[in-house]
Design a protein around this motif. Structure first.
Motif, PDB file in Angstrom:
ATOM      1  N   PHE A   5       0.830  -1.193   0.000  1.00 44.69           N
ATOM      2  CA  PHE A   5       0.000   0.000   0.000  1.00 44.69           C
ATOM      3  C   PHE A   5       0.871   1.253   0.000  1.00 44.69           C
ATOM      4  O   PHE A   5       1.820   1.363   0.767  1.00 44.69           O
ATOM      5  N   LYS A   8      -1.710   7.644   1.125  1.00 42.04           N
ATOM      6  CA  LYS A   8      -2.645   8.428   0.317  1.00 42.04           C
ATOM      7  C   LYS A   8      -3.065   9.706   1.034  1.00 42.04           C
ATOM      8  O   LYS A   8      -2.998   9.809   2.252  1.00 42.04           O
ATOM      9  N   ASP A  41      -2.815   3.433   6.033  1.00 44.01           N
ATOM     10  CA  ASP A  41      -3.466   2.135   6.123  1.00 44.01           C
ATOM     11  C   ASP A  41      -4.555   2.036   5.047  1.00 44.01           C
ATOM     12  O   ASP A  41      -5.389   2.943   4.915  1.00 44.01           O
ATOM     13  N   GLU A  42      -4.551   0.945   4.288  1.00 46.98           N
ATOM     14  CA  GLU A  42      -5.473   0.812   3.161  1.00 46.98           C
ATOM     15  C   GLU A  42      -6.940   0.816   3.589  1.00 46.98           C
ATOM     16  O   GLU A  42      -7.774   1.488   2.988  1.00 46.98           O
ATOM     17  N   ALA A  45      -7.931   4.247   4.637  1.00 44.05           N
ATOM     18  CA  ALA A  45      -8.055   5.128   3.473  1.00 44.05           C
ATOM     19  C   ALA A  45      -9.454   5.021   2.873  1.00 44.05           C
ATOM     20  O   ALA A  45     -10.077   6.036   2.534  1.00 44.05           O
ATOM     21  N   GLN A  46      -9.959   3.808   2.754  1.00 42.91           N
ATOM     22  CA  GLN A  46     -11.296   3.622   2.194  1.00 42.91           C
ATOM     23  C   GLN A  46     -12.369   4.230   3.100  1.00 42.91           C
ATOM     24  O   GLN A  46     -13.313   4.867   2.614  1.00 42.91           O
ATOM     25  N   ASP A  66      -1.962   9.054  -4.376  1.00 43.13           N
ATOM     26  CA  ASP A  66      -0.695   8.638  -3.784  1.00 43.13           C
ATOM     27  C   ASP A  66       0.062   9.853  -3.273  1.00 43.13           C
ATOM     28  O   ASP A  66       0.085  10.910  -3.915  1.00 43.13           O
TER      29      ASP A  66
END
Length: 102
Positions: A5, A8, A41-42, A45-46, A66
């Motif tokens: 990852f 972002k 953290d992915e 992020a969502q 990014d």
């Protein structure tokens, strides 16, 4: 094998003025990338993107971009995001005009 990852930031455009804006940790927006929340953290992020999209009365086109940690806050990784944060490419107005006079 999954790619690691990349950190972002959340970016969008101000609905009324069209400026590029960035989501902050306090759920507000800023025009300064260095004040944006850097998400590492992915899953987070969502979730944060969903939080940002709920503000659709004042923003349009929110997405994850990014970024990397810089000395003064987040910095763009790709040319496109660096270009967007500087405003119009015409030096006779906007953010780039202000930078030209510094």
């Amino acid at each position: 094998m999954a790619r690691p990852f990349t950190p972002k930031v959340i970016t969008a455009n101000d609905l009324l003025e069209g400026d590029v804006i960035y989501f902050k940790a306090d759920d507000s927006w800023t025009r300064d990338l260095t004040e944006a929340e850097l998400i590492v953290d992915e899953a987070e992020a969502q979730l944060r993107l969903l939080d940002a999209e709920r503000q659709n009365i004042s923003i349009v086109g929110a997405y994850l971009a990014d970024a990397k940690a810089g000395e003064n806050g987040p910095e763009p990784v790709h040319f496109r995001e660096d270009f967007r944060r500087k405003g119009p490419s015409n030096y006779s107005h906007g953010k780039q005009e202000a930078e030209a006079h510094v």
